[in-house]
Design an enzyme around this catalytic site. Structure first.
Site, PDB file in Angstrom:
ATOM      1  N   HIS A  82       0.855  -1.198   0.000  1.00 50.01           N
ATOM      2  CA  HIS A  82       0.000   0.000   0.000  1.00 50.01           C
ATOM      3  C   HIS A  82       0.880   1.233   0.000  1.00 50.01           C
ATOM      4  CE1 HIS A  82      -4.045   1.663   0.391  1.00 50.01           C
ATOM      5  NE2 HIS A  82      -3.478   2.660   1.050  1.00 50.01           N
ATOM      6  N   ASP A 161     -14.112   3.231   6.531  1.00 52.55           N
ATOM      7  CA  ASP A 161     -13.059   3.885   5.745  1.00 52.55           C
ATOM      8  C   ASP A 161     -13.631   4.470   4.460  1.00 52.55           C
ATOM      9  OD1 ASP A 161     -10.279   4.643   5.277  1.00 52.55           O
ATOM     10  OD2 ASP A 161     -10.350   3.220   3.635  1.00 52.55           O
ATOM     11  N   ARG A 168     -12.444  12.961   4.337  1.00 51.08           N
ATOM     12  CA  ARG A 168     -11.102  13.541   4.561  1.00 51.08           C
ATOM     13  C   ARG A 168     -10.573  14.175   3.288  1.00 51.08           C
ATOM     14  NH1 ARG A 168      -7.822   8.817   5.830  1.00 51.08           N
ATOM     15  NH2 ARG A 168      -6.059  10.208   6.108  1.00 51.08           N
ATOM     16  N   SER A 183      -6.916   4.046   8.349  1.00 57.63           N
ATOM     17  CA  SER A 183      -7.447   3.896   6.997  1.00 57.63           C
ATOM     18  C   SER A 183      -6.702   2.778   6.248  1.00 57.63           C
ATOM     19  CB  SER A 183      -7.293   5.242   6.267  1.00 57.63           C
ATOM     20  OG  SER A 183      -7.500   5.098   4.895  1.00 57.63           O
ATOM     21  N   LYS A 187      -8.259  -1.476   5.871  1.00 59.99           N
ATOM     22  CA  LYS A 187      -8.499  -2.039   4.528  1.00 59.99           C
ATOM     23  C   LYS A 187      -7.674  -3.302   4.322  1.00 59.99           C
ATOM     24  CE  LYS A 187      -7.536   1.757   1.944  1.00 59.99           C
ATOM     25  NZ  LYS A 187      -7.773   2.975   2.685  1.00 59.99           N
TER      26      LYS A 187
END
Ligand code: URA
Length: 432
Positions: A82, A161, A168, A183, A187
Site C-alpha cells: 500500500h 473507511d 477527509r 485507513s 483495509k
C-alpha cells in the site's frame, strides 16, 4: 453520549476511550452523527493527534464496521502493498499482476484519489466497464482464481473507511498519522493479508513531506499492524516529483500496461521492483533481492504478468481490449504543450502543485460528488536531471475544460530549470 462533547474532548487534547471511539464511528455510519460533526472530529484528531491505544481502537472500529475476507491455507503468501499516496503513482496496478505471477496472493482493497494525489480505483475505473465495487464473496473467488483482485471499500467491506476517506479528501484532514494508520490497516487487514509492504512517500508531493514525521507514521503502521498479528515492512520513497511519465487516470493505466509490456521508466521501475522484492522476501519465495529482480523480470519478459493483468480486467468485467487498443480510453478534446523558457537542467518538478493543478481540469475531485474526467492529465517528456533546450517541450496537458490554458501556465511554474548539472537521485530513501 453526546458527539459535541466528544469533539470538544478531542479539541481540548484529551484521550478518547474505546467506547467513545466506537460510539463516534458507529453512530456516524448509522447517520446519527452528521458529516459536519465528523469533519470537526477529524480536524480535532488531525490537530491534536491520538496515542497508540486510540489509533489501535480506531483501526479496530473501522475493521469491525464491515466483514473480513477469509482465505484458507495461506502459508504466508498473502501479501499486499500500500502506498501512502503520490502523484503519478500507478505502482499497485503494475505490481499486483507481477506479484501474483511470482506466487503471491494479493487481495487488494484500494482507495480513490485523496487530496492532490491520484487513487488506484479512479485509475482503474477509466477502463470501460471495470467493476471495483464487488461483493466480498466475488472478491475472494477472483483472488483464488487469478491470485489478485483490486476492489474498493464498500457497504460490506470497511464502510467506515469508505465514508471517512471520502470526507477527509475534501476537508483537509488527510495528514494525520492516526487517521492514515486506521485507513490503511483496516483495509489491508479486512482483505485477509498476512503481511504488508508500505510505500511511504516522503517529499513535496507526499502527505507527509518531512522524514521525521514519516518515521512516526512508519512506527505507527508497524506497531498497530503487529498488534493485529500482521508483518509490516516500510520503504520510504521520494515523492518530490511525479513518478513515471504520466499523471492522470487513463494516461496512468496506459503507462502501466506499457510497463507490463517491458517499456519501463527508470524511476517507476526502481520503486516497483524494490517493493516487489520486499514482498517476495516477506513471502519466503526468494532470499535475495537479485533473485527477486530476476524473477520479476522473467514475468514481464515472458508476457505472463500482462496476461494476468488482462485476466484481472476480464474477471472484474472490464474491457480487456484496452491492452492493445488505447483508443478505447477516449481522448480529451484539447491538448497543450508546455514549453521551456530557457535551456539548462531540470532541477524541480513540484508534484504537489501538479496534483492540485490537475484537479482544476477534473482529473480529481473538489467535492465528493464530482465526476472525474478520466482523459484529463499530463504527459511529462522530461524528468529531474534531464537536459532541456529553450523552446523544447517539457510536458503535454490533456483537458476538456475551458481553463486548460490557465492550468498549463500553473504547471509550467512547477518546473525549475538550473544552469548547473542536476544529479538524478535514487527514489529509495530508507527501509524500516
Ligand atoms: N492511503 C489510504 O488508504 N489512506 C490514507 O489515509 C492515506 C493513504
Amino acid at each position: 453520549m453526546n458527539p459535541v462533547e466528544l469533539i470538544i474532548k478531542k479539541r481540548e487534547k484529551n484521550k478518547l476511550d474505546k467506547s467513545e471511539i466506537h460510539f463516534f464511528v458507529t453512530e456516524y455510519l448509522n447517520e446519527n452523527i452528521s458529516e459536519y460533526q465528523m469533519s470537526a472530529m477529524l480536524m480535532a484528531i488531525l490537530l491534536n493527534g491520538m496515542d497508540f491505544d486510540e489509533t489501535f481502537w480506531l483501526t479496530a472500529e473501522y475493521l469491525a464496521s464491515g466483514k473480513q475476507a477469509i482465505f484458507k491455507n495461506k502459508n504466508g503468501k498473502f501479501i499486499d502493498k500500500h502506498s501512502t499516496g503520490g502523484v503519478g503513482d500507478k505502482i499497485s496496478i503494475i505490481l499486483a499482476p507481477i506479484a501474483a505471477e511470482c506466487g503471491i496472493s494479493v487481495p487488494m482493497i484500494s482507495g480513490r484519489g485523496l487530496g492532490h494525489t491520484g487513487g488506484t480505483l479512479d485509475k482503474l475505473e477509466s477502463i470501460p466497464d471495470l467493476q471495483i465495487d464487488i461483493s466480498l464473496k466475488k472478491f475472494q473467488e477472483i483472488v483464488l482464481k487469478n491470485r489478485f483482485a483490486i476492489i474498493s471499500q464498500s457497504k460490506e467491506i470497511v464502510p467506515a473507511d469508505k465514508r471517512i476517506y471520502a470526507l477527509r479528501d475534501v476537508t483537509g484532514t488527510i495528514k494525520s498519522i492516526s487517521l492514515i494508520t486506521a485507513s490503511i490497516l483496516s483495509k489491508k487487514i479486512a482483505s485477509g493479508i498476512e503481511g504488508l509492504v508500505v510505500d511511504l512517500k516522503v517529499g513535496k508531493g507526499a502527505f507527509i513531506p518531512e522524514m521525521k514525521t514519516a518515521k512516526k507514521l512508519a512506527e505507527s503502521l508497524i506497531s498497530v499492524g503487529n498488534k493485529f498479528g500482521k508483518k509490516v515492512k516500510v520503504l520510504f520513497t521520494n515523492m518530490d516529483s511525479p513518478l513515471g511519465m504520466c499523471v492522470g487516470n487513463s494516461l496512468e493505466i496506459i503507462e502501466s500496461i506499457e510497463f507490463l509490456k517491458g517499456n519501463f521508466q527508470e524511476d517507476l521501475k526502481e520503486v516497483t521492483f524494490a517493493l516487489l522484492s520486499e514482498m517476495l522476501i516477506m513471502a519466503g519465495i526468494v532470499i535475495t533481492k537479485i533473485e527477486a529482480e530476476n524473477m520479476i523480470m522473467k514475468t514481464i519478459k515472458s508476457g505472463a504478468a500482462l496476461k494476468r493483468f488482462a485476466k484481472f480486467i476480464e474477471l472484474q468485467n472490464g474491457n480487456q481490449d484496452v491492452i492493445y487498443d488505447y483508443s478505447i480510453f477516449g481522448k480529451s478534446k484539447y491538448s497543450k504543450n508546455i514549453i521551456a523558457e530557457k535551456s539548462g537542467f531540470i532541477s524541480t518538478i513540484n508534484s504537489r502543485e501538479i496534483g492540485w493543478a490537475l484537479i482544476d481540469i477534473n482529473a480529481g475531485r473538489r467535492i465528493i460528488t464530482n465526476k472525474i474526467d478520466y482523459t484529463a492529465g499530463l504527459k511529462l517528456f522530461k524528468k529531474v536531471g534531464d537536459k532541456i533546450a529553450k523552446n523544447e517541450v517539457l510536458a503535454e496537458l490533456f483537458f476538456n475544460k475551458d481553463n486548460g490554458e490557465i492550468v498549463a501556465e500553473r504547471i509550467k511554474k512547477t518546473f525549475q530549470i538550473s544552469n548547473e548539472i542536476v544529479e538524478k537521485k535514487t527514489r529509495i530513501l530508507e527501509c524500516y
